[in-house]
Write an enzyme that holds these catalytic residues in place. Structure first.
Site, PDB file in Angstrom:
ATOM      1  N   ASP A 274      -6.112   8.190  -5.928  1.00 48.79           N
ATOM      2  CA  ASP A 274      -6.240   9.626  -5.644  1.00 48.79           C
ATOM      3  C   ASP A 274      -7.212   9.858  -4.485  1.00 48.79           C
ATOM      4  O   ASP A 274      -6.942  10.646  -3.573  1.00 48.79           O
ATOM      5  CB  ASP A 274      -6.705  10.352  -6.910  1.00 48.79           C
ATOM      6  CG  ASP A 274      -6.573  11.865  -6.827  1.00 48.79           C
ATOM      7  OD1 ASP A 274      -5.745  12.359  -6.043  1.00 48.79           O
ATOM      8  OD2 ASP A 274      -7.289  12.540  -7.578  1.00 48.79           O
TER       9      ASP A 274
ATOM     10  N   TYR B 134      -8.405   5.267 -15.140  1.00 52.47           N
ATOM     11  CA  TYR B 134      -8.072   5.917 -16.414  1.00 52.47           C
ATOM     12  C   TYR B 134      -7.850   4.911 -17.544  1.00 52.47           C
ATOM     13  O   TYR B 134      -7.708   5.311 -18.698  1.00 52.47           O
ATOM     14  CB  TYR B 134      -6.860   6.828 -16.260  1.00 52.47           C
ATOM     15  CG  TYR B 134      -7.181   8.187 -15.662  1.00 52.47           C
ATOM     16  CD1 TYR B 134      -8.373   8.442 -14.982  1.00 52.47           C
ATOM     17  CD2 TYR B 134      -6.288   9.228 -15.771  1.00 52.47           C
ATOM     18  CE1 TYR B 134      -8.652   9.686 -14.448  1.00 52.47           C
ATOM     19  CE2 TYR B 134      -6.557  10.485 -15.241  1.00 52.47           C
ATOM     20  CZ  TYR B 134      -7.748  10.701 -14.582  1.00 52.47           C
ATOM     21  OH  TYR B 134      -8.022  11.944 -14.055  1.00 52.47           O
TER      22      TYR B 134
ATOM     23  N   ASN C  67      -5.852  13.730 -10.607  1.00 50.63           N
ATOM     24  CA  ASN C  67      -6.608  14.249 -11.750  1.00 50.63           C
ATOM     25  C   ASN C  67      -6.250  15.724 -11.935  1.00 50.63           C
ATOM     26  O   ASN C  67      -5.558  16.314 -11.114  1.00 50.63           O
ATOM     27  CB  ASN C  67      -8.116  14.026 -11.590  1.00 50.63           C
ATOM     28  CG  ASN C  67      -8.708  14.792 -10.424  1.00 50.63           C
ATOM     29  OD1 ASN C  67      -8.238  15.860 -10.044  1.00 50.63           O
ATOM     30  ND2 ASN C  67      -9.755  14.244  -9.843  1.00 50.63           N
TER      31      ASN C  67
ATOM     32  N   ASP D 115       0.869  -1.176   0.000  1.00 51.26           N
ATOM     33  CA  ASP D 115       0.000   0.000   0.000  1.00 51.26           C
ATOM     34  C   ASP D 115       0.906   1.226   0.000  1.00 51.26           C
ATOM     35  O   ASP D 115       1.627   1.467   0.967  1.00 51.26           O
ATOM     36  CB  ASP D 115      -0.889  -0.036   1.249  1.00 51.26           C
ATOM     37  CG  ASP D 115      -1.730   1.212   1.439  1.00 51.26           C
ATOM     38  OD1 ASP D 115      -1.676   2.130   0.593  1.00 51.26           O
ATOM     39  OD2 ASP D 115      -2.452   1.266   2.455  1.00 51.26           O
TER      40      ASP D 115
ATOM     41  N   SER E  48      -2.314   5.923 -14.073  1.00 55.38           N
ATOM     42  CA  SER E  48      -3.310   5.809 -15.158  1.00 55.38           C
ATOM     43  C   SER E  48      -3.820   4.398 -15.439  1.00 55.38           C
ATOM     44  O   SER E  48      -4.638   4.217 -16.332  1.00 55.38           O
ATOM     45  CB  SER E  48      -2.794   6.423 -16.464  1.00 55.38           C
ATOM     46  OG  SER E  48      -2.760   7.826 -16.381  1.00 55.38           O
TER      47      SER E  48
END
Length: 183
Positions: A34, A125, A24, A10, A121
């Protein structure tokens, strides 16, 4: 000698000088990692992100901004904005490369000796994990020797799939200037 580590863990619980957040454009928190980072870092980091959003309009894709790490086990957070995967024909690979290279540049600029990177990403994403890992590793390995301050980079993979992809790529790298350590 520079060191590059691969660890399955983690990223929010791993102590380093700087943690890279897969952010973002607004820097105000989103989904996936995020969201977790914003929740765990606390209000001081959030205030800095709000200020950056108001002063700069956030952070463009491929760029990075630095804030305090708040309650996380680091001094700094580097918010790197990776691209959404559309079809690979909209400059996504270059933008992902830019996100990693700008985050590493910021880490060196703040004199971070150790910096941890997530798989930018590849979550919400939708960037293909194999391609993203190739870009991440290639970018970091090519740029790391240029920087005086960053001594160790940690690729922190939470998911098994990403960890195994990174492990396969890193196991085949033989660079006399960088020690590869796989945990």
């Amino acid at each position: 000698m520079k060191k590059v580590h691969l660890i399955q863990a983690d990223i929010t619980a791993f102590a380093v000088h700087a943690i890279v957040n897969s952010a973002n454009k607004s820097l105000l928190g989103g989904g996936g990692l995020d969201y977790v980072i914003h929740k765990k870092a606390g209000p001081l980091m959030k205030e800095e992100c709000v200020r950056l959003n108001q002063e700069k309009g956030g952070c463009p894709t491929g760029q990075a901004e630095v804030t305090t790490a708040g309650n996380l086990p680091a001094k700094y957070l580097i918010h790197a904005v990776g691209p959404r995967w559309l079809d690979g024909e909209h400059n996504e690979p270059q933008l992902l490369c830019d996100a990693y290279s700008n985050a590493l540049f910021k880490a060196n600029e703040i004199h971070a000796l150790t910096v941890s990177f997530p798989c930018i990403s590849t979550g919400v994403y939708g960037f293909p994990p194999q391609k993203a890992a190739e870009i991440a590793i290639g970018t970091i390995l090519s740029m790391l020797p240029q920087y005086d301050h960053v001594a160790e980079v940690f690729f922190i993979c939470r998911e098994d799939e990403n960890y195994l992809i990174y492990k396969n790529i890193l196991s085949n790298i033989d660079d006399p200037n960088i020690q590869i350590l796989i945990s």
